[in-house]
Write an enzyme that holds these catalytic residues in place. Structure first.
Site, PDB file in Angstrom:
ATOM      1  N   ASN A  25      29.423  34.106  30.433  1.00  0.00           N
ATOM      2  CA  ASN A  25      29.392  34.552  31.758  1.00  0.00           C
ATOM      3  C   ASN A  25      29.995  35.865  32.135  1.00  0.00           C
ATOM      4  O   ASN A  25      30.545  36.655  31.292  1.00  0.00           O
ATOM      5  CB  ASN A  25      29.884  33.413  32.717  1.00  0.00           C
ATOM      6  N   ASP A 214      23.165  22.750  30.685  1.00  0.00           N
ATOM      7  CA  ASP A 214      24.462  23.233  30.991  1.00  0.00           C
ATOM      8  C   ASP A 214      24.240  24.638  32.120  1.00  0.00           C
ATOM      9  O   ASP A 214      25.039  24.747  32.929  1.00  0.00           O
ATOM     10  CB  ASP A 214      25.260  23.698  29.797  1.00  0.00           C
TER      11      ASP A 214
END
EC number: 3.1.2.2
Length: 338
Positions: A25, A214
């Site tokens: 991320n 996820d």
């Protein structure tokens, strides 16, 4: 969780890969789905390799279940992930694979335990995907270890059957709902299953599905708390039915329970064929993901309370609370044993 040399004659499979920016991320934390995908790849290889050591039909091992797995340490861009996968139990038609994930900082040489997982596979014939091949047995060190494996096999089989019986429809969220409600953060992802997603059978890889799950769970968690979030653990992932190439999958995530420091998100995968109209929409996979919120120093942050609306949300919240308390008690017991 498991010990090396649990049985004789089989060497663990070793895989490793450096983590890239597209694996993480914006804060540099590697997505839990990337780790799950790598775990499944290792499990598939070691299971398929073992099942093809015998004469007869060639086969490919397909994932049917992932036991609860904890993300013990965050993994960052630039670290090398080492995955060790070993077959620890075989029944007539299934295999248990236990996996350990280590993360290495190649600048300092430091290593840390990132994940442990247990996965179950069944070998399916390449000529007929519905034909399950018999699994070659492994040799155990002693009868006690074989019996422990048998108990794990019976337990997961029972839980998979119970989960199948609890399948329910997911309703779309109402628009413009109040923040911190279930409907406000509920999210869906739609994905067309293409050739790159599939095994030699033209069915989707379990690791591809887990990565999508996820991603959706992460969106739900981020919408709820509006901070950096990471996967903390995943409850058992049950693969109810196979997903074929050409199917459109809808992956839906919704909050079920929130504690002071964690969020439980139910993720459901539904599939429908674009070309085979007789195949109606069906539930393919289900699981519960737990996420935590982190500050800029990767320290846990408090999570906003979940605003419950209606009896169904209250029921799911209470069930989630029971799972949370059970997991907390297990962690305490494990810590005391260590």
């Amino acid at each position: 969780m498991w010990a090396p040399q649990l049985h004789k004659g089989l060497s663990p499979l070793q895989l490793c890969r450096i983590m890239r920016p597209d694996d993480a991320n914006i804060m540099g934390n590697v997505h839990g789905g990337i780790i799950l995908k790598m775990i499944e790849e290792a499990g598939c290889i070691v299971s398929t390799r073992h099942c093809n050591t015998q004469d007869g039909d060639r086969c490919l091992a397909l994932l049917v279940r992932v036991e609860k797995t904890e993300f013990l340490s965050p993994v960052f861009i630039g670290e090398v992930v080492h995955i060790s996968a070993e077959i620890t139990y075989t029944s007539k038609h299934s295999l248990e694979v236990q996996v350990i994930v280590m993360a290495e900082n190649i600048l300092t040489g430091g290593k840390k335990l990132a994940n442990k997982a247990a996965l179950w596979y069944v070998p399916c014939s390449l000529q007929n995907v519905n034909k399950i091949i018999e699994v070659p047995s492994i040799q155990y060190v002693n009868a006690e270890q074989k019996e422990e494996g048998r108990k794990r096999y019976e337990a997961q089989k029972t839980e998979r059957m119970e989960t199948k019986a609890r399948i329910e429809e997911v309703l779309p969220p109402l628009p413009n709902l109040e923040p911190h409600t279930v409907g406000f953060s509920q999210s869906s992802l739609i994905h067309l299953v293409g050739p790159l997603d599939c095994t030699l059978h033209d069915y989707v890889h379990g690791g591809v599905t887990m990565k999508l799950m996820d991603e959706v769970a992460g969106i739900v968690a981020a919408r709820h708390c509006n901070t950096n979030i990471v996967t903390a653990s995943v409850d058992a992932i049950n693969f109810h039915r196979k997903i074929k190439k050409g199917c459109v999958v809808t992956v839906t995530g919704r909050l079920t329970f929130v504690s002071n420091r964690s969020m439980e998100i139910e993720v459901l995968v539904d599939a429908a064929s674009l070309v085979e109209k007789e195949i109606k929409k069906y539930r393919a996979v289900s699981a519960f993901f737990t996420f935590i919120s982190l500050d800029k120093d990767n320290k846990p942050l408090p999570v906003p309370p979940l605003k419950i609306e209606g009896e169904e949300e209250q029921r799911r919240f209470e069930e989630g609370n029971a799972r949370y308390l059970q997991a907390k008690a297990k962690r305490v017991a494990d810590k005391d044993r260590q």
